[in-house]
Design a protein around this motif. Structure first.
Motif, PDB file in Angstrom:
ATOM      1  N   GLN A  12       0.824  -1.211   0.000  1.00  0.00           N
ATOM      2  CA  GLN A  12       0.000   0.000   0.000  1.00  0.00           C
ATOM      3  C   GLN A  12       0.856   1.257   0.000  1.00  0.00           C
ATOM      4  OE1 GLN A  12      -3.071  -1.398   3.217  1.00  0.00           O
ATOM      5  NE2 GLN A  12      -4.008   0.276   2.064  1.00  0.00           N
ATOM      6  N   ILE A  13       1.926   1.235   0.783  1.00  0.00           N
ATOM      7  CA  ILE A  13       2.823   2.390   0.850  1.00  0.00           C
ATOM      8  C   ILE A  13       3.477   2.624  -0.509  1.00  0.00           C
ATOM      9  CG2 ILE A  13       4.987   3.243   1.852  1.00  0.00           C
ATOM     10  CD1 ILE A  13       4.143   1.787   4.463  1.00  0.00           C
ATOM     11  N   ILE A  14       3.904   1.543  -1.156  1.00  0.00           N
ATOM     12  CA  ILE A  14       4.508   1.658  -2.491  1.00  0.00           C
ATOM     13  C   ILE A  14       3.503   2.267  -3.477  1.00  0.00           C
ATOM     14  CG2 ILE A  14       5.344   0.333  -4.486  1.00  0.00           C
ATOM     15  CD1 ILE A  14       6.591  -1.650  -2.456  1.00  0.00           C
ATOM     16  N   ASN A  15       2.263   1.815  -3.422  1.00  0.00           N
ATOM     17  CA  ASN A  15       1.224   2.332  -4.328  1.00  0.00           C
ATOM     18  C   ASN A  15       0.953   3.810  -4.090  1.00  0.00           C
ATOM     19  OD1 ASN A  15       0.910  -0.169  -5.541  1.00  0.00           O
ATOM     20  ND2 ASN A  15      -0.747  -0.811  -4.172  1.00  0.00           N
ATOM     21  N   GLU A  16       0.957   4.212  -2.808  1.00  0.00           N
ATOM     22  CA  GLU A  16       0.745   5.635  -2.494  1.00  0.00           C
ATOM     23  C   GLU A  16       1.926   6.482  -2.956  1.00  0.00           C
ATOM     24  OE1 GLU A  16      -1.969   7.079  -1.423  1.00  0.00           O
ATOM     25  OE2 GLU A  16      -2.968   5.119  -1.334  1.00  0.00           O
ATOM     26  N   LEU A  17       3.123   5.938  -2.800  1.00  0.00           N
ATOM     27  CA  LEU A  17       4.319   6.665  -3.247  1.00  0.00           C
ATOM     28  C   LEU A  17       4.290   6.911  -4.754  1.00  0.00           C
ATOM     29  CD1 LEU A  17       7.382   5.156  -1.298  1.00  0.00           C
ATOM     30  CD2 LEU A  17       6.670   7.545  -1.356  1.00  0.00           C
ATOM     31  N   LYS A  18       3.842   5.929  -5.487  1.00  0.00           N
ATOM     32  CA  LYS A  18       3.799   6.049  -6.952  1.00  0.00           C
ATOM     33  C   LYS A  18       2.863   7.163  -7.403  1.00  0.00           C
ATOM     34  CE  LYS A  18       5.010   1.232  -8.011  1.00  0.00           C
ATOM     35  NZ  LYS A  18       4.523  -0.079  -8.508  1.00  0.00           N
ATOM     36  N   LYS A  19       1.866   7.483  -6.569  1.00  0.00           N
ATOM     37  CA  LYS A  19       0.898   8.530  -6.915  1.00  0.00           C
ATOM     38  C   LYS A  19       1.436   9.935  -6.644  1.00  0.00           C
ATOM     39  CE  LYS A  19      -2.988   5.560  -5.554  1.00  0.00           C
ATOM     40  NZ  LYS A  19      -4.101   5.426  -4.566  1.00  0.00           N
ATOM     41  N   SER A  21       3.595  13.088  -6.913  1.00  0.00           N
ATOM     42  CA  SER A  21       4.391  13.722  -7.973  1.00  0.00           C
ATOM     43  C   SER A  21       5.410  14.729  -7.444  1.00  0.00           C
ATOM     44  CB  SER A  21       3.462  14.419  -8.972  1.00  0.00           C
ATOM     45  OG  SER A  21       2.658  15.385  -8.298  1.00  0.00           O
ATOM     46  N   SER A  22       5.259  15.109  -6.168  1.00  0.00           N
ATOM     47  CA  SER A  22       6.150  16.142  -5.605  1.00  0.00           C
ATOM     48  C   SER A  22       7.545  15.621  -5.290  1.00  0.00           C
ATOM     49  CB  SER A  22       5.532  16.743  -4.342  1.00  0.00           C
ATOM     50  OG  SER A  22       5.322  15.737  -3.366  1.00  0.00           O
ATOM     51  N   ASP A  29      12.223   6.459  -6.674  1.00  0.00           N
ATOM     52  CA  ASP A  29      12.620   5.121  -7.150  1.00  0.00           C
ATOM     53  C   ASP A  29      13.467   4.396  -6.108  1.00  0.00           C
ATOM     54  OD1 ASP A  29      11.301   5.549  -9.510  1.00  0.00           O
ATOM     55  OD2 ASP A  29      13.082   6.096 -10.661  1.00  0.00           O
ATOM     56  N   LYS A  30      14.310   5.170  -5.400  1.00  0.00           N
ATOM     57  CA  LYS A  30      15.144   4.590  -4.347  1.00  0.00           C
ATOM     58  C   LYS A  30      14.273   4.051  -3.209  1.00  0.00           C
ATOM     59  CE  LYS A  30      18.665   5.885  -0.941  1.00  0.00           C
ATOM     60  NZ  LYS A  30      19.426   7.024  -0.361  1.00  0.00           N
ATOM     61  N   TYR A  31      13.285   4.843  -2.777  1.00  0.00           N
ATOM     62  CA  TYR A  31      12.378   4.419  -1.713  1.00  0.00           C
ATOM     63  C   TYR A  31      11.605   3.168  -2.133  1.00  0.00           C
ATOM     64  CZ  TYR A  31      13.058   9.027   0.480  1.00  0.00           C
ATOM     65  OH  TYR A  31      13.592  10.144   1.074  1.00  0.00           O
ATOM     66  N   ILE A  32      11.074   3.189  -3.342  1.00  0.00           N
ATOM     67  CA  ILE A  32      10.274   2.068  -3.834  1.00  0.00           C
ATOM     68  C   ILE A  32      11.116   0.800  -3.928  1.00  0.00           C
ATOM     69  CG2 ILE A  32       9.025   1.167  -5.853  1.00  0.00           C
ATOM     70  CD1 ILE A  32       7.982   4.043  -6.283  1.00  0.00           C
ATOM     71  N   SER A  33      12.340   0.945  -4.416  1.00  0.00           N
ATOM     72  CA  SER A  33      13.242  -0.203  -4.551  1.00  0.00           C
ATOM     73  C   SER A  33      13.523  -0.839  -3.191  1.00  0.00           C
ATOM     74  CB  SER A  33      14.552   0.236  -5.202  1.00  0.00           C
ATOM     75  OG  SER A  33      15.468  -0.832  -5.256  1.00  0.00           O
ATOM     76  N   THR A  72      -1.003  14.226   3.027  1.00  0.00           N
ATOM     77  CA  THR A  72      -0.050  15.328   2.887  1.00  0.00           C
ATOM     78  C   THR A  72       0.643  15.305   1.530  1.00  0.00           C
ATOM     79  OG1 THR A  72       1.878  16.420   3.864  1.00  0.00           O
ATOM     80  CG2 THR A  72       1.887  14.031   3.886  1.00  0.00           C
ATOM     81  N   LYS A  73       0.961  16.495   1.043  1.00  0.00           N
ATOM     82  CA  LYS A  73       1.711  16.638  -0.214  1.00  0.00           C
ATOM     83  C   LYS A  73       3.074  17.297   0.043  1.00  0.00           C
ATOM     84  CE  LYS A  73      -1.747  15.001  -2.553  1.00  0.00           C
ATOM     85  NZ  LYS A  73      -1.689  13.629  -3.082  1.00  0.00           N
TER      86      LYS A  73
END
Length: 230
Positions: A12-19, A21-22, A29-33, A72-73
């Motif tokens: 879920q966190i990965i999916n939210e990160l992908k959304k 844009s800021s 990409d580092k966080y997702i990896s 938060t953005k």
């Protein structure tokens, strides 16, 4: 007890990160990896029941992270939340895998390194340097026991100056070996008895070698245990 709930939170966190844009693409990409790597580990792990409370707290924190990412953005806040929770996941994984024994080894090597550093530094660098490091050593030890990243960095800061002190004593020992009589006379002339001077001239370089060994061990253990800190 399986780690599937933690893995679901990570997804879920990965999916939210992908959304979002800021965030800088490279950093995102580092966080997702890193999160994908943790997901693979948690999906297959078997967790002992004694860690049930810790595991539930970690998952509750994961739910909070998901809510924060949705609400938060603010770039800096997002980065801070992800970095802290990633360290939390990594440190908890070390607990679940039984790697906390390395923490005791790190603390032991740090204590010996710090004590020798405080004892051997004044002879060449005066009392200001060990006094300067006394508070970071005390706070660092407390922080390491609480497994904070700040405490870890504070304890690791002793290593460079410990190496400096150790090398200075080793070089002094080499110089003494080349001209033992003159070196001994210099210490005796400063007001120290000959018997004590003979002890100091031998034990100092030997302890310098011991300090070098413990500083090396602490560095090695620090690299091994860095994932245990949050």
């Amino acid at each position: 007890m399986k780690g599937k709930l933690a893995a679901a939170n990570i997804t879920q966190i990965i999916n939210e990160l992908k959304k979002i844009s800021s965030l800088n693409k490279r950093k995102k990409d580092k966080y997702i990896s890193k999160l994908e790597e943790l997901h693979k580990l948690y999906i297959n792990i078997e967790i002992d029941e004694k860690f049930k409370i810790q595991y539930n707290r970690m998952n509750a924190k994961g739910k909070e992270v998901i809510k924060e990412l949705k609400s938060t953005k603010e770039k800096n806040k997002i980065e801070s939340v992800i970095e802290v929770y990633t360290r939390y996941l990594t440190a908890s994984l070390c607990d679940f895998q039984g790697k906390t024994i390395n923490l005791r080894k790190y603390i032991t090597s740090f204590l010996f390194c710090a004590m020798l550093f405080l004892a051997l530094t004044p002879q060449f660098f005066g009392f200001f340097l060990p006094i300067l490091f006394f508070i970071p050593i005390h706070i660092g030890l407390k922080g390491v026991k609480q497994r904070t990243m700040t405490g870890f960095y504070m304890t690791m800061s002793v290593i460079p100056v410990a190496f400096m002190t150790a090398v200075t004593w080793i070089r002094y020992g080499i110089n003494v070996k080349q001209d033992y009589v003159a070196s001994l006379k210099m210490i005796v002339d400063s007001g120290i008895s000959q018997n004590l001077a003979e002890i100091l001239i031998v034990t100092g370089p030997v302890l310098g070698c011991v300090l070098f060994i413990f500083a090396s061990i602490q560095l090695y253990q620090g690299i091994k245990t860095k994932d245990l800190f949050i």
